[in-house]
Design an enzyme around this catalytic site. Structure first.
Site, PDB file in Angstrom:
ATOM      1  N   GLU A 138     -25.241 -40.915  12.627  1.00 61.35           N
ATOM      2  CA  GLU A 138     -26.304 -39.963  12.365  1.00 61.35           C
ATOM      3  C   GLU A 138     -27.503 -40.541  11.638  1.00 61.35           C
ATOM      4  OE1 GLU A 138     -23.191 -39.638   9.016  1.00 61.35           O
ATOM      5  OE2 GLU A 138     -23.200 -39.904  11.187  1.00 61.35           O
TER       6      GLU A 138
ATOM      7  N   HIS B  66     -22.900 -32.694  17.047  1.00 65.06           N
ATOM      8  CA  HIS B  66     -22.319 -33.187  15.788  1.00 65.06           C
ATOM      9  C   HIS B  66     -23.306 -34.076  15.033  1.00 65.06           C
ATOM     10  CE1 HIS B  66     -18.876 -34.342  13.201  1.00 65.06           C
ATOM     11  NE2 HIS B  66     -19.549 -35.483  13.098  1.00 65.06           N
ATOM     12  N   GLU B  67     -23.858 -35.060  15.726  1.00 68.90           N
ATOM     13  CA  GLU B  67     -24.770 -35.986  15.039  1.00 68.90           C
ATOM     14  C   GLU B  67     -26.036 -35.265  14.578  1.00 68.90           C
ATOM     15  OE1 GLU B  67     -23.392 -38.591  14.226  1.00 68.90           O
ATOM     16  OE2 GLU B  67     -21.755 -38.501  15.663  1.00 68.90           O
TER      17      GLU B  67
ATOM     18  N   HIS C  32     -25.582 -33.447  11.316  1.00 70.05           N
ATOM     19  CA  HIS C  32     -25.662 -34.313  10.131  1.00 70.05           C
ATOM     20  C   HIS C  32     -27.064 -34.314   9.512  1.00 70.05           C
ATOM     21  CE1 HIS C  32     -21.845 -36.213   9.412  1.00 70.05           C
ATOM     22  NE2 HIS C  32     -21.708 -36.592  10.669  1.00 70.05           N
TER      23      HIS C  32
ATOM     24  N   GLU D 180     -18.483 -34.752   6.820  1.00 72.27           N
ATOM     25  CA  GLU D 180     -17.930 -34.561   8.159  1.00 72.27           C
ATOM     26  C   GLU D 180     -17.321 -33.185   8.399  1.00 72.27           C
ATOM     27  OE1 GLU D 180     -18.648 -36.327  10.481  1.00 72.27           O
ATOM     28  OE2 GLU D 180     -19.178 -38.267   9.647  1.00 72.27           O
TER      29      GLU D 180
ATOM     30  N   ASP E  70     -13.347 -46.778   4.477  1.00 67.53           N
ATOM     31  CA  ASP E  70     -13.151 -46.542   5.903  1.00 67.53           C
ATOM     32  C   ASP E  70     -11.813 -45.852   6.169  1.00 67.53           C
ATOM     33  OD1 ASP E  70     -14.806 -46.906   8.094  1.00 67.53           O
ATOM     34  OD2 ASP E  70     -13.593 -48.534   8.885  1.00 67.53           O
TER      35      ASP E  70
ATOM     36  N   TYR F 165     -12.722 -34.375   8.962  1.00 70.94           N
ATOM     37  CA  TYR F 165     -13.466 -33.633   9.974  1.00 70.94           C
ATOM     38  C   TYR F 165     -12.871 -32.243  10.202  1.00 70.94           C
ATOM     39  CZ  TYR F 165     -15.627 -38.103  11.400  1.00 70.94           C
ATOM     40  OH  TYR F 165     -16.318 -39.290  11.445  1.00 70.94           O
TER      41      TYR F 165
END
Length: 655
Positions: A310, A334-335, A338, A357, A415, A423
């Site tokens: 994003e 979705h992006e 953001h 998320e 990560d 999410y």
């Protein structure tokens, strides 16, 4: 009113949201700053906002602005040049600490050119090392440096690794803590920074970045090179500074939307992204104005490790979303979402990644509902709920700490927190609140939440405080009903969560259950189903189908040849679970033709789970595929293969 511990004690004026300053000129950024006004974002200094994944000490000194002047050397695979950092320092502060991973520091000077003392301290493989600079009263520091050829954020592609096969390509992927491999700054999401850049690339190539393009066509930079200038005058988390350079072209999609791609991909990309302008309009109607100017996208070469990233003003996209029928455009929703949750209001630390998320996944479904109707949105929510159940199982069950929204990431790469829990559990949390208070009331609160926290970092604690102050407002019955702390701080899925049910997908599950040796694939109606129905059917099929049944499915519906990456992924997982040899060429073709971690990691995990059958395939394919993967994807698969190799060695030794 919610209490915010925002203000830096040494710069109270700068800690007011919306405060402006006009930076003085420096040797590297003077041409780009003329007339520019930029915001200086507050920094959270509360204990829950302490970022354990950065060496920065923002209470002493913090970066407020970054000016890059870099040249891309495709032969040596390095970026080299300078980063000029604007520094806000506490009274009496003698140093600033930056994040550095693998950078070759040549010199550090003040804006007047005076050398500044600096040292690189001890660090580790995950975080890199602290770069400590003695300020000596300087409010700007100019760092001359080079990135390493193996900088984890950067992927340098040969012409053969691109769609056009004519020119090399470069792109960056900074989330979560990788931008410190090419930018010497405070690489923490809670230390938002404005930025600008001058990027020099070989003349046949174009450079694009996640900011306003000041010279879209570039300008001569000598010796067959061109320079491209960019500016982001709104404070962003540093992981959102992104760069791509290659043989790319642009096509407009609407008054403020468009797409970049390699010329051979551009037409297909523009067709797939046709509804983007409508998505921006729908999102604005729900959550207020889009505050970033343009919303453009770039479809990158297949090695890009994520579905999308994003980056403000320029979403980075995988070509695996180009299905040809616009069935995977929820990725764009979705992006785009953001732009409100994540870019506008950002998690202060990676322990609260869900604030980016989870909220974004909720908004994604609302955008899809507004454009394509409640039925399609319900399908997506139902598939997401299924992903959540699988994520809880894979994490070790409902009691596993990894199933919390607010995570303890001490000693872990952030990560590792980027799983479906953040999410889908986050989205389920918001849906639960919406169901309890009603959509109209919830929408009003969420829109006002973005206004209150615009261009600021946020923590789980502050998010819950905002809910209690501006939505619950002392209603003890509602507070009890919502179970806020259980959602945020405890593992598993709280008892008040409601599973989204899609009648259409339930039919697919029933069809999969009824599928047997005597079932004719032609009778299923598979070719009339959409992507979501096909995925649900394939995922619901037994994992012990016979070879003949798999052959009929594949032969009838050409599953191994489908262009739809989501359907192909579901099919290949089914094939691997059944040790279906005819699918091995398709497995190899898929894993060597793209590097999207969402697909790559599970497929290798599935292969390794099949031991004597799957491990040789995994090892052979990975040896071929790994050179084309981004470090994000390669690192994930390396972590899978190492234990598998150790286990195989033990078994061999024992035998």
């Amino acid at each position: 009113m919610i209490r915010f511990a925002l203000a830096l004690p040494f710069a109270a004026a700068l800690a007011l949201a919306g405060c402006k300053e006009k930076p003085a000129e420096t040797p590297t950024d003077a041409p780009m700053q003329a007339g520019a006004q930029r915001m200086v974002a507050p920094v959270l200094l509360t204990p829950d906002a302490k970022d354990i994944h950065s060496y920065a000490v923002p209470a002493e000194a913090r970066v407020t602005h970054v000016a890059l002047n870099l040249t891309a050397d495709f032969q040596q695979k390095i970026l080299y040049g300078t980063a000029t950092l604007h520094v806000a320092a506490a009274k009496g502060a003698k140093r600033i600490i930056l994040d550095d991973k693998g950078l070759e520091i040549v010199s550090v000077r003040s804006r007047s050119g005076e050398p500044l003392r600096w040292q690189v301290g001890e660090g580790d493989d995950m975080l890199g090392r602290p770069l400590e600079v003695e300020l000596a009263g300087a409010d700007r520091i100019v760092i001359e440096y080079r990135s390493a050829p193996d900088a984890a954020a950067l992927q340098w592609l040969t012409p053969e690794q691109t769609a056009g096969k004519r020119h090399p390509f470069l792109f960056s992927q900074g989330q979560s803590i990788l931008n410190r491999t090419w930018i010497p700054t405070q690489d923490s999401p809670g230390i938002r920074q404005t930025w600008e850049a001058r990027i020099v690339v070989p003349a046949p190539l174009k450079a694009v970045m996640s900011g306003e393009a000041l010279t879209p066509e570039g300008e001569p930079a000598g010796e067959g090179k061109r320079a491209f200038r960019f500016r982001m005058d709104k404070p962003v988390a540093p992981y959102l500074i992104a760069l791509a350079a290659g043989d790319i072209a642009f096509q407009s999609l609407g008054p403020r939307t468009g797409v970049w791609a390699e010329p051979v991909t551009l037409k297909a990309a523009a067709n797939e992204l046709h509804d983007t302008e409508k998505m921006v309009d729908a999102a604005e109607r729900l959550y207020g104005p889009y505050r970033w100017g343009r919303y453009d996208m770039i479809v990158l070469p297949p090695s890009f490790p994520f579905g999308g990233m994003e980056n403000p003003m320029l979403t980075f996209l995988t070509p695996t979303m180009l299905a040809g029928d616009r069935s995977l455009t929820s990725l764009i929703a979705h992006e785009l979402a953001h732009s409100w949750s994540g870019n506008l209001v950002t998690n202060a630390t990676w322990a609260d990644f869900w604030l980016n998320e989870g909220i974004t996944t909720y908004i994604e479904s609302r955008i899809m509902e507004a454009l394509y109707g409640p039925e399609r949105a319900q399908m997506l929510k139902s598939l997401g709920w299924e992903d959540l159940q699988n994520a809880v199982r894979d994490a070790g069950g409902a009691a596993a700490p990894a199933t919390q929204l607010h995570l303890d990431l001490k000693g872990q790469d952030p990560d590792e927190g980027m799983a479906d829990i953040a999410y889908e559990k986050g989205a389920a949390f918001l849906r639960t609140i919406e169901a309890a208070v009603g959509r109209e009331r919830f929408d009003a609160w969420l829109r006002s939440y973005f206004d209150r926290h615009a261009f600021q970092p946020i923590t789980t604690r502050l998010f819950l405080e905002d809910l209690r102050a501006n939505l619950i407002k002392g209603d003890t019955a509602l507070e009890k009903k919502l179970q806020l702390d259980a959602w945020a701080y405890r593992p598993g899925i709280p008892s008040n969560a409601a599973a989204p049910v899609s009648p259409e997908l339930e039919k697919m599950a029933a069809a999969a259950k009824a599928y047997g040796p005597e079932t004719s694939p032609d009778a299923l109606g598979f070719n009339n189903w959409g992507t979501q129905e096909r995925v649900r059917f394939l995922n619901a099929l037994p994992r012990d189908l016979g070879t003949e049944q798999l052959q009929r499915l594949d032969g009838t519906f050409k599953l191994s040849q489908t262009r739809n990456s989501e359907v192909l992924f579901a099919w290949l997982r089914l094939a691997i679970a059944n040790r279906y040899d005819p699918a091995v060429p398709a497995i190899e073709r898929f894993l060597t033709s793209m590097g999207r971690r969402k697909f790559v990691e599970p497929l290798f995990r599935d292969l390794l789970a099949q031991a004597d059958w799957g491990r040789p395939i995994a090892e052979r394919v990975y040896a071929k595929a790994r050179p084309g993967y981004h470090a994000v994807t390669a690192g994930s698969v390396d972590a899978l293969l190492k234990p598998a190799e150790e286990e195989a060695a033990k078994a061999e030794k024992a035998g």
